[in-house]
Design a protein around this motif. Sequence first.
Motif, PDB file in Angstrom:
ATOM      1  N   CYS A 166      71.918  -2.605 -18.054  1.00  0.00           N
ATOM      2  CA  CYS A 166      70.502  -2.634 -17.696  1.00  0.00           C
ATOM      3  C   CYS A 166      70.236  -3.760 -16.691  1.00  0.00           C
ATOM      4  O   CYS A 166      69.512  -3.578 -15.718  1.00  0.00           O
ATOM      5  N   ARG A 167      70.827  -4.917 -16.928  1.00  0.00           N
ATOM      6  CA  ARG A 167      70.630  -6.036 -15.991  1.00  0.00           C
ATOM      7  C   ARG A 167      71.178  -5.683 -14.614  1.00  0.00           C
ATOM      8  O   ARG A 167      70.596  -5.994 -13.586  1.00  0.00           O
ATOM      9  N   TRP A 168      72.316  -5.012 -14.601  1.00  0.00           N
ATOM     10  CA  TRP A 168      72.937  -4.622 -13.325  1.00  0.00           C
ATOM     11  C   TRP A 168      72.031  -3.648 -12.568  1.00  0.00           C
ATOM     12  O   TRP A 168      71.778  -3.790 -11.379  1.00  0.00           O
ATOM     13  N   LEU A 169      71.531  -2.666 -13.301  1.00  0.00           N
ATOM     14  CA  LEU A 169      70.681  -1.647 -12.688  1.00  0.00           C
ATOM     15  C   LEU A 169      69.369  -2.268 -12.202  1.00  0.00           C
ATOM     16  O   LEU A 169      68.864  -1.918 -11.133  1.00  0.00           O
ATOM     17  N   ALA A 170      68.861  -3.209 -12.978  1.00  0.00           N
ATOM     18  CA  ALA A 170      67.594  -3.851 -12.615  1.00  0.00           C
ATOM     19  C   ALA A 170      67.778  -4.696 -11.353  1.00  0.00           C
ATOM     20  O   ALA A 170      66.901  -4.735 -10.491  1.00  0.00           O
ATOM     21  N   ARG A 171      68.938  -5.346 -11.241  1.00  0.00           N
ATOM     22  CA  ARG A 171      69.194  -6.143 -10.032  1.00  0.00           C
ATOM     23  C   ARG A 171      69.264  -5.249  -8.816  1.00  0.00           C
ATOM     24  O   ARG A 171      68.840  -5.596  -7.731  1.00  0.00           O
ATOM     25  N   LYS A 172      69.807  -4.049  -8.986  1.00  0.00           N
ATOM     26  CA  LYS A 172      69.928  -3.118  -7.856  1.00  0.00           C
ATOM     27  C   LYS A 172      68.572  -2.564  -7.435  1.00  0.00           C
ATOM     28  O   LYS A 172      68.376  -2.167  -6.308  1.00  0.00           O
ATOM     29  N   ASN A 173      67.650  -2.467  -8.389  1.00  0.00           N
ATOM     30  CA  ASN A 173      66.347  -1.846  -8.109  1.00  0.00           C
ATOM     31  C   ASN A 173      65.220  -2.791  -8.507  1.00  0.00           C
ATOM     32  O   ASN A 173      64.461  -2.501  -9.438  1.00  0.00           O
ATOM     33  N   PRO A 174      65.103  -3.919  -7.795  1.00  0.00           N
ATOM     34  CA  PRO A 174      64.148  -4.934  -8.264  1.00  0.00           C
ATOM     35  C   PRO A 174      62.699  -4.461  -8.248  1.00  0.00           C
ATOM     36  O   PRO A 174      61.868  -5.035  -8.925  1.00  0.00           O
ATOM     37  N   ASP A 175      62.400  -3.417  -7.470  1.00  0.00           N
ATOM     38  CA  ASP A 175      61.010  -2.980  -7.356  1.00  0.00           C
ATOM     39  C   ASP A 175      60.657  -1.871  -8.344  1.00  0.00           C
ATOM     40  O   ASP A 175      59.586  -1.282  -8.255  1.00  0.00           O
ATOM     41  N   LEU A 176      61.565  -1.553  -9.251  1.00  0.00           N
ATOM     42  CA  LEU A 176      61.281  -0.479 -10.217  1.00  0.00           C
ATOM     43  C   LEU A 176      61.601  -0.943 -11.630  1.00  0.00           C
ATOM     44  O   LEU A 176      62.568  -1.690 -11.826  1.00  0.00           O
ATOM     45  N   PRO A 177      60.847  -0.485 -12.609  1.00  0.00           N
ATOM     46  CA  PRO A 177      61.270  -0.744 -13.984  1.00  0.00           C
ATOM     47  C   PRO A 177      62.454   0.156 -14.328  1.00  0.00           C
ATOM     48  O   PRO A 177      62.513   1.300 -13.857  1.00  0.00           O
ATOM     49  N   VAL A 178      63.406  -0.353 -15.070  1.00  0.00           N
ATOM     50  CA  VAL A 178      64.535   0.482 -15.475  1.00  0.00           C
ATOM     51  C   VAL A 178      64.663   0.452 -16.997  1.00  0.00           C
ATOM     52  O   VAL A 178      64.323  -0.549 -17.637  1.00  0.00           O
ATOM     53  N   SER A 179      65.121   1.563 -17.537  1.00  0.00           N
ATOM     54  CA  SER A 179      65.239   1.644 -18.990  1.00  0.00           C
ATOM     55  C   SER A 179      66.616   2.203 -19.340  1.00  0.00           C
ATOM     56  O   SER A 179      67.013   3.258 -18.839  1.00  0.00           O
ATOM     57  N   VAL A 180      67.342   1.469 -20.164  1.00  0.00           N
ATOM     58  CA  VAL A 180      68.673   1.921 -20.589  1.00  0.00           C
ATOM     59  C   VAL A 180      68.629   2.135 -22.099  1.00  0.00           C
ATOM     60  O   VAL A 180      68.411   1.188 -22.864  1.00  0.00           O
ATOM     61  N   ILE A 181      68.800   3.369 -22.483  1.00  0.00           N
ATOM     62  CA  ILE A 181      68.673   3.699 -23.906  1.00  0.00           C
ATOM     63  C   ILE A 181      70.053   3.717 -24.553  1.00  0.00           C
ATOM     64  O   ILE A 181      70.952   4.442 -24.117  1.00  0.00           O
ATOM     65  N   GLU A 182      70.184   2.882 -25.570  1.00  0.00           N
ATOM     66  CA  GLU A 182      71.470   2.750 -26.260  1.00  0.00           C
ATOM     67  C   GLU A 182      71.191   2.937 -27.751  1.00  0.00           C
ATOM     68  O   GLU A 182      70.682   2.022 -28.410  1.00  0.00           O
ATOM     69  N   GLY A 183      71.439   4.116 -28.252  1.00  0.00           N
ATOM     70  CA  GLY A 183      71.116   4.403 -29.654  1.00  0.00           C
ATOM     71  C   GLY A 183      69.608   4.321 -29.877  1.00  0.00           C
ATOM     72  O   GLY A 183      68.835   4.898 -29.116  1.00  0.00           O
ATOM     73  N   ILE A 185      67.827   1.695 -29.472  1.00  0.00           N
ATOM     74  CA  ILE A 185      67.259   0.571 -28.702  1.00  0.00           C
ATOM     75  C   ILE A 185      67.096   0.993 -27.250  1.00  0.00           C
ATOM     76  O   ILE A 185      67.931   1.721 -26.712  1.00  0.00           O
ATOM     77  N   ALA A 186      66.030   0.534 -26.604  1.00  0.00           N
ATOM     78  CA  ALA A 186      65.921   0.711 -25.156  1.00  0.00           C
ATOM     79  C   ALA A 186      65.853  -0.667 -24.519  1.00  0.00           C
ATOM     80  O   ALA A 186      65.027  -1.496 -24.917  1.00  0.00           O
ATOM     81  N   TRP A 187      66.739  -0.923 -23.584  1.00  0.00           N
ATOM     82  CA  TRP A 187      66.708  -2.171 -22.827  1.00  0.00           C
ATOM     83  C   TRP A 187      65.853  -1.917 -21.594  1.00  0.00           C
ATOM     84  O   TRP A 187      66.081  -0.940 -20.875  1.00  0.00           O
ATOM     85  N   ILE A 188      64.894  -2.794 -21.349  1.00  0.00           N
ATOM     86  CA  ILE A 188      64.012  -2.604 -20.199  1.00  0.00           C
ATOM     87  C   ILE A 188      64.249  -3.731 -19.203  1.00  0.00           C
ATOM     88  O   ILE A 188      64.147  -4.913 -19.552  1.00  0.00           O
ATOM     89  N   GLY A 189      64.580  -3.353 -17.975  1.00  0.00           N
ATOM     90  CA  GLY A 189      64.756  -4.337 -16.909  1.00  0.00           C
ATOM     91  C   GLY A 189      63.574  -4.271 -15.963  1.00  0.00           C
ATOM     92  O   GLY A 189      62.944  -3.219 -15.822  1.00  0.00           O
ATOM     93  N   ASN A 190      63.274  -5.371 -15.286  1.00  0.00           N
ATOM     94  CA  ASN A 190      62.087  -5.472 -14.413  1.00  0.00           C
ATOM     95  C   ASN A 190      60.844  -5.017 -15.179  1.00  0.00           C
ATOM     96  O   ASN A 190      59.993  -4.292 -14.658  1.00  0.00           O
ATOM     97  N   GLY A 191      60.771  -5.439 -16.428  1.00  0.00           N
ATOM     98  CA  GLY A 191      59.696  -4.980 -17.309  1.00  0.00           C
ATOM     99  C   GLY A 191      58.310  -5.392 -16.841  1.00  0.00           C
ATOM    100  O   GLY A 191      57.318  -4.794 -17.277  1.00  0.00           O
ATOM    101  N   LEU A 196      55.728  -5.553 -19.550  1.00  0.00           N
ATOM    102  CA  LEU A 196      56.618  -6.150 -20.556  1.00  0.00           C
ATOM    103  C   LEU A 196      57.243  -7.418 -19.983  1.00  0.00           C
ATOM    104  O   LEU A 196      57.021  -7.771 -18.824  1.00  0.00           O
ATOM    105  N   GLU A 197      58.058  -8.090 -20.787  1.00  0.00           N
ATOM    106  CA  GLU A 197      58.833  -9.218 -20.286  1.00  0.00           C
ATOM    107  C   GLU A 197      59.743  -8.726 -19.167  1.00  0.00           C
ATOM    108  O   GLU A 197      60.045  -7.531 -19.097  1.00  0.00           O
ATOM    109  N   HIS A 198      60.264  -9.651 -18.364  1.00  0.00           N
ATOM    110  CA  HIS A 198      61.153  -9.238 -17.273  1.00  0.00           C
ATOM    111  C   HIS A 198      62.343  -8.443 -17.819  1.00  0.00           C
ATOM    112  O   HIS A 198      62.738  -7.421 -17.263  1.00  0.00           O
TER     113      HIS A 198
END
Lengths: 281, 369
Positions: A166-183, A185-191, A196-198
Amino acid sequence: MIVAFRENVEGVLLACKELIDHPDIVLISAKDRDEVKAKMEFSGPDDITLLGFRGAADTTGIVRVLFGRQAQKIFRRDPDIEGYISLVLRHRSSRPVELVRFLCSCRDNAELLYSGKGAIAKKYYDIMRDVSRSYHRLCMFARPFPVNGVLSVKVDSPHRIGDLFCRWLARKNPDLPVSVIEGDIAWIGNGGHVGLEHFAKIPSSSAGSLEFSSKIDEVDDMWDIYYDSQVIHKRRNKKHAKQLQPKESASMSRMSERDRYKVERGIVSCTLDNFIPEKEV
Amino acid sequence: MTLMERMRVLSEGTKYDSCNQSAVCHAFGPDGRCIQLYKTLMTNACSGECTYCPNRCGRDALRATLSPEEIVRITWSFYRRNTIEGLFLSSGVIGDAERTAEQQLEVARLLRSQGFTGYIHIRVMPGTPKYLLEQIADCANKFGVNAETTSSVNYSEICPNFDYQSDVLQRLQWTRDLIKIKRREAGFGGRVIGANDTQFVVGALQESDREIIGTVDSFMDRYELRRPYFMSFDPVPSTPLENNDPSPLWREVRLYQTSYLLKDYGLRASDLDPVLDDNGFLFDADPKMLLASCSPEMFPVDINSAGRDALLRVPGIGPVGADRIIRSRPVSSEKELSRMGVVLARARPFIEINGKKQTNLFSFAGVGA
Ligand code: SF4
């Protein structure tokens, strides 16, 4: 004395330092304070020191103390020591207490971590490589797609690498929120884009309700055309291609699944037009 | 033509270019080559007349063009879906080199102005003015011009619209200088600045591999070339070279292998004489293996005592493997070597571990000792 350390890089390094200063301590590890409590209930009340559950520690400084100044520079292709620990901890069969003892046994000789000499060194090096490979595969073949403008992707790895990806994807797309669903849990980048929190962790059931924009995405067809355009048919090398685009990649996304299919079967050059007699065209 | 059709035509025009961004590959074609970048020409309606090229003007071919905005849109779409790490942008000549570079620059600027942090590699035209190269260097991670061949005489034969000395070599030099400046500039947005690179068309002319290897070697010195690229000549119908024979693919592969020997193993072009035939052409065999077989007095190399240079001479041991061996000494078994990435099947006849030979050259060659 009992020392409970948190199962993260800081906790492990602090525990190493403690073990070197006090070789007689009893170590236990836990994901959070609740787990420490649960474990202590089991073993009865005792004096306990907690490590890694509060604030940030100077991990680079501890690495230097444990392994010397040059330690970070030796390993050209492998991750540095903090990266090594972080990867090992994500593996389903890693044993944090054993890891701490192993790290201490490599004191002043970080090369041992990477050399694979001896059963434990080999085990942890392989574990580290295993997780690192899974993470790289994810970076290669996972294909997020926009859901309400949030770049979303479901990952299904045996190791706990969703947050890393999620951190990697968020760094690649700083202008978009990203969500990585793992079981569950959902990790949110650029929240910040969705209030949400960053970098945030939410239940996966809530991830679908995040909304950023509602643009329609038509990339799948375009990608197929592009992918097909890049192939040099004369140089088809099925065996090599299958190694590089392994079977597991197909389970990571629909797009990778189609790419993998083409690796296996080749790209058909025949279309519906080929079935129409020429005079009818 | 629809956007999709134009995209297909122009991407096909770059399929022989290799991505080489060396970060994350996102897909592999059935030919085993990786796809890391969205590779495209801006246009294949070229005003040049290179004799081997399907895009040369006057040739009857399907012509297409993508506008800078379209290229930007496609790049973003692929990038968002994690199918690429960035863009590789080449082009046919749009009128002249200056106009082409302006258009390429516009693509890079648009992307950066929209917050694109991915990789941008621009293949500039021979003759691109210096002021545009400087501006391209501000936005792109990598840029460079293709040399195509080894000398002015050869170049004028296949690329009659440009001059080798001024349009190519001068640009290679400017590129080298700009890369140095950009790398020196502290905190260049954390952006990776790729090394100088160039491409050769192999087999369009009669030039020997000795000439190509010599040119690559001198480019590495003069222009700090990191990697040369080789593209096998394949005759294109309705071009002046349509009746020439295609260059065998293995020649391209062997040239790549010799370029690694120059770059990663520190050899010079003259060291490679033993792997060339009397006419200066490579054999279809691994040049490193040939070199090792030509110098039996240097082997076997003891894994636990040899220096890095000696280890590097062993087929199957690369720079990373050699470093790992040195770090992990003493090495006691083949298994350990294999874990370090050594290709044992190739290395075995040339090494010994603690005085024990693994096999010898004769048995390796099936001749019997
Ligand atoms: S300038 Fe480039 S595209 Fe144009 S004919 Fe020459 S090689 Fe082909």
